[in-house]
Design an enzyme around this catalytic site. Sequence first.
Site, mmCIF file in Angstrom:
data_model
loop_
_atom_site.group_PDB
_atom_site.id
_atom_site.type_symbol
_atom_site.label_atom_id
_atom_site.label_comp_id
_atom_site.label_asym_id
_atom_site.label_seq_id
_atom_site.Cartn_x
_atom_site.Cartn_y
_atom_site.Cartn_z
ATOM 1 N N SER A 152 1.208 -0.948 -0.033
ATOM 2 C CA SER A 152 0.221 0.016 0.208
ATOM 3 C C SER A 152 0.746 1.441 0.559
ATOM 4 O O SER A 152 2.226 1.539 0.663
ATOM 5 C CB SER A 152 -0.775 -0.307 1.215
ATOM 6 O OG SER A 152 -1.767 1.298 1.494
ATOM 7 N N TYR A 165 0.337 -0.365 10.592
ATOM 8 C CA TYR A 165 -0.399 -0.917 8.822
ATOM 9 C C TYR A 165 0.940 -0.671 7.987
ATOM 10 O O TYR A 165 1.163 -1.130 7.673
ATOM 11 C CB TYR A 165 -1.189 -0.444 8.313
ATOM 12 C CG TYR A 165 -2.011 -0.726 6.481
ATOM 13 C CD1 TYR A 165 -2.076 -1.954 6.684
ATOM 14 C CD2 TYR A 165 -1.441 0.592 5.997
ATOM 15 C CE1 TYR A 165 -2.585 -2.688 5.043
ATOM 16 C CE2 TYR A 165 -2.342 -0.206 4.826
ATOM 17 C CZ TYR A 165 -2.670 -1.112 4.046
ATOM 18 O OH TYR A 165 -3.226 -1.078 3.214
HETATM 19 N N1 LIG Z 1 -9.076 -0.928 -0.014
HETATM 20 C C1 LIG Z 1 -7.909 -0.286 -0.458
HETATM 21 O O1 LIG Z 1 -7.830 1.157 -0.921
HETATM 22 C C2 LIG Z 1 -6.280 -0.912 -0.745
HETATM 23 C C3 LIG Z 1 -5.629 0.570 -0.790
HETATM 24 C C4 LIG Z 1 -4.015 0.032 -0.452
HETATM 25 C C5 LIG Z 1 -3.632 -1.604 -0.499
HETATM 26 N N2 LIG Z 1 -5.005 -1.985 -0.478
HETATM 27 C C6 LIG Z 1 -4.316 -3.723 0.086
HETATM 28 O O2 LIG Z 1 -4.781 -4.258 -1.116
HETATM 29 C C7 LIG Z 1 -5.458 -5.688 -0.753
HETATM 30 C C8 LIG Z 1 -6.739 -6.204 -0.663
HETATM 31 O O3 LIG Z 1 -8.038 -5.076 0.127
HETATM 32 P P1 LIG Z 1 -9.331 -5.697 -0.005
HETATM 33 O O4 LIG Z 1 -9.473 -4.077 1.006
HETATM 34 O O5 LIG Z 1 -9.548 -5.306 -1.528
HETATM 35 O O6 LIG Z 1 -9.385 -6.084 1.289
HETATM 36 P P2 LIG Z 1 -10.653 -6.855 2.153
HETATM 37 O O7 LIG Z 1 -10.281 -6.531 3.824
HETATM 38 O O8 LIG Z 1 -12.331 -6.246 1.099
HETATM 39 O O9 LIG Z 1 -10.732 -7.809 1.361
HETATM 40 C C9 LIG Z 1 -10.111 -8.931 2.254
HETATM 41 C C10 LIG Z 1 -10.267 -10.397 1.768
HETATM 42 O O10 LIG Z 1 -9.252 -11.112 2.749
HETATM 43 C C11 LIG Z 1 -9.968 -11.914 3.337
HETATM 44 N N3 LIG Z 1 -9.137 -12.427 4.806
HETATM 45 C C12 LIG Z 1 -9.284 -11.577 5.960
HETATM 46 N N4 LIG Z 1 -8.053 -12.563 6.634
HETATM 47 C C13 LIG Z 1 -7.842 -13.177 6.635
HETATM 48 C C14 LIG Z 1 -6.561 -13.937 6.411
HETATM 49 N N5 LIG Z 1 -6.367 -14.202 7.846
HETATM 50 N N6 LIG Z 1 -6.657 -15.527 5.858
HETATM 51 C C15 LIG Z 1 -7.741 -15.427 4.981
HETATM 52 N N7 LIG Z 1 -8.254 -14.423 3.902
HETATM 53 C C16 LIG Z 1 -7.894 -13.689 4.801
HETATM 54 C C17 LIG Z 1 -11.265 -11.173 3.699
HETATM 55 O O11 LIG Z 1 -12.322 -12.202 4.243
HETATM 56 C C18 LIG Z 1 -11.825 -10.961 2.648
HETATM 57 O O12 LIG Z 1 -12.288 -11.457 1.537
HETATM 58 C C19 LIG Z 1 -5.115 -5.600 0.842
HETATM 59 O O13 LIG Z 1 -3.270 -6.473 1.078
HETATM 60 C C20 LIG Z 1 -4.735 -4.104 1.465
HETATM 61 O O14 LIG Z 1 -4.562 -3.531 2.161
HETATM 62 C C21 LIG Z 1 -6.235 -1.903 -0.507
#
Ligand SMILES: NC(=O)c1ccc[n+]([C@@H]2O[C@H](COP(=O)([O-])OP(=O)(O)OC[C@H]3O[C@@H](n4cnc5c(N)ncnc54)[C@H](O)[C@@H]3O)[C@@H](O)[C@H]2O)c1
Length: 260
Positions: A152, A165
Site C-alpha cells: 500500500s 499497517y
Molecule cells: N482497498 C484499498 O483502498 C487498498 C489500498 C491500498 C492497499 N490495499 C491492499 O489491497 C489488499 C486487498 O485489500 P481489500 O481492500 O481488497 O481487502 P478486503 O478487506 O476487502 O478483503 C480481504 C479479504 O481477505 C479475507 N481475509 C481476511 N483475513 C484473512 C486471513 N487471515 N486469511 C485469509 N483471508 C483473510 C477477508 O475475508 C476478505 O474477503 C490488501 O493487502 C490491502 O492492504 C487496499
Amino acid sequence: MSFEIDLSARRALVTGAGQHNGRAIARELAAAGAEVSVNDIVAERAEQVSREIEESGGVARPAVFDVTDSRAAGDAIAEHAPDILVNNVGDTGAGNAPGSAPVFSTALFLESDPGDWTRLLDINLYGVMYCTHAALPKMIERGWGRVITIVSDAGRVPSRRMVAYSAAKAGAAGFSRSIAAEVGRSGVTVNCVSLGTILSEHVSAEAADQSYQRMRRDYLAPRLGRPDDAAGMVVFLASPWADWITGQTYPVNGGFSATL
Ligand SMILES: NC(=O)c1ccc[n+]([C@@H]2O[C@H](COP(=O)([O-])OP(=O)(O)OC[C@H]3O[C@@H](n4cnc5c(N)ncnc54)[C@H](O)[C@@H]3O)[C@@H](O)[C@H]2O)c1
C-alpha cells in the site's frame, strides 16, 4: 508483435480473494487461462468466487485457510502448489477482516495498544512470509515462479493513524526485495504492487465521485482506483512479459505520490 497474455499452463493462488481486489485478481488470472485457487478465511466467499470463475468458463477451486496460521498456510499451499502466488490479504485495521474490531481509525500511535500492532503485523507481514515460504520450494524446483504481493502507498508515504499497517506494508516490500535477491537465479520473480485508494465495486458512481472530490488534491487521475486496476498489474507481472522484472514495487495509484 501482439501483446497477449496466456497463463493457461499456470496454477495461481490468490490470498484473500473472496472479495474486492483479491476477487478481481483471481478472476483476471483465470480469464488469462490460469487455474486459480481462491483463498479466503471465509469459506462462503472463497466458494462464491470460485463458482463465479467456473461459470465464466475458468478453472478455480476454493482454498480456505487463515494466512496468519503458518501450519494451515503451509499445508494448503503444499496441496495447491501454485506457480503464481499473489499475497493479496491485508487489513488496515479498519475492521474489514471477519471478527476484527477497528483498531486504527481513531488511534494515533501513542494512543494505540501494542496488541493491535501484533494483529496488523500478523496479517500484513507474517501472512506474506508464511505463504511465500511455503510456495517457493516448488517454484524453485520447477525453475519458474511468481510471487506478487499487494502492498500500500501507506507503506511508502507518511500515514497518520495507520502506523502499524504502514510498518507492516513497508516490511512486506522490503521482504520481497530481499527474497528476490535470494531466488532470482532460480527463475522466480518477486515483486510488489503498491495500491492507492481502491473503491469497492459496490460503491455507487455518485459516492465514488464524492470520495474523489475529497481526495482530488492527492490524485493526478480523474478518479480513484477500481479492483480491476490492481488486477491488470498483477496479471502483467505474472505473465512472460514480466520475466525480467524482479525485486520491484510498482505503484498503481492514479498518480498519488507521483513525486516520490
Ligand atoms: N482497498 C484499498 O483502498 C487498498 C489500498 C491500498 C492497499 N490495499 C491492499 O489491497 C489488499 C486487498 O485489500 P481489500 O481492500 O481488497 O481487502 P478486503 O478487506 O476487502 O478483503 C480481504 C479479504 O481477505 C479475507 N481475509 C481476511 N483475513 C484473512 C486471513 N487471515 N486469511 C485469509 N483471508 C483473510 C477477508 O475475508 C476478505 O474477503 C490488501 O493487502 C490491502 O492492504 C487496499
